[in-house]
Write an enzyme that holds these catalytic residues in place. Sequence first.
Site, PDB file in Angstrom:
ATOM      1  N   HIS A   1      -4.527  -6.943  10.802  1.00 29.20           N
ATOM      2  CA  HIS A   1      -5.492  -7.677   9.978  1.00 29.20           C
ATOM      3  C   HIS A   1      -4.814  -8.901   9.378  1.00 29.20           C
ATOM      4  O   HIS A   1      -3.607  -8.891   9.117  1.00 29.20           O
ATOM      5  CB  HIS A   1      -6.004  -6.794   8.840  1.00 29.20           C
TER       6      HIS A   1
ATOM      7  N   GLU B   1      -4.816 -10.128   6.396  1.00 27.76           N
ATOM      8  CA  GLU B   1      -4.149  -9.907   5.119  1.00 27.76           C
ATOM      9  C   GLU B   1      -2.767  -9.279   5.299  1.00 27.76           C
ATOM     10  O   GLU B   1      -1.786  -9.726   4.707  1.00 27.76           O
ATOM     11  CB  GLU B   1      -4.969  -8.986   4.204  1.00 27.76           C
TER      12      GLU B   1
ATOM     13  N   CYS C   1     -10.334  -4.608   3.331  1.00 28.51           N
ATOM     14  CA  CYS C   1     -10.661  -3.220   3.632  1.00 28.51           C
ATOM     15  C   CYS C   1      -9.708  -2.293   2.868  1.00 28.51           C
ATOM     16  O   CYS C   1      -8.817  -2.749   2.156  1.00 28.51           O
ATOM     17  CB  CYS C   1     -10.539  -2.975   5.140  1.00 28.51           C
TER      18      CYS C   1
ATOM     19  N   CYS D   1      -5.960  -2.923   3.790  1.00 27.56           N
ATOM     20  CA  CYS D   1      -5.436  -4.162   3.222  1.00 27.56           C
ATOM     21  C   CYS D   1      -5.358  -4.092   1.699  1.00 27.56           C
ATOM     22  O   CYS D   1      -4.415  -4.607   1.100  1.00 27.56           O
ATOM     23  CB  CYS D   1      -6.279  -5.342   3.687  1.00 27.56           C
TER      24      CYS D   1
END
Length: 161
Positions: free
Chosen positions: A52, A54, A82, A85
């Site tokens: 991801h 992040e 999410c 993260c």
Amino acid sequence: MNHEFYMREALKEAELARLKDEVPIGAVVVKDGEIIGRAHNLRETTQQPTAHAELLAIEAACKEVGSFRLEDSTLYVTLEPCVMCSGAIVMSRVPLVVYGARDPKGGTVDSLMNLLDTTEFNHRAEVISGVLEEESRQMLKVFFRELRNRKKREKKERTTE
């Protein structure tokens, strides 16, 4: 801090993801007015569920400062983080998160729950939401519309062969 300036940098990262047929989410980590980490989604490219934007931006920032502690930094991300993260934000001690669009199906900063303000954790983060929200939302909306249309065309082509 000029939140819109740094969110535009995150949007540039999201555009790089889109160009790779990745979900267009981008992130940057800023410390003392300087971007110390930047990344975009790479899940499809790497076939890694943890790729991801992040997480990758946090990893880059940690490498840059030589520590897992990102105190006195700000994470800018185009979509609400999410659960995974959000956990990385807590563990890396990022004190401020600025995001663009809400994620009603997976966001754990405001939408489904608020993991960044859970008193049971030893670290909490302040959150500013909705910065360049429309631009962030539109980028995702267009991406998923184009993806659905492409899949429909491919399905139609397979059935007519």
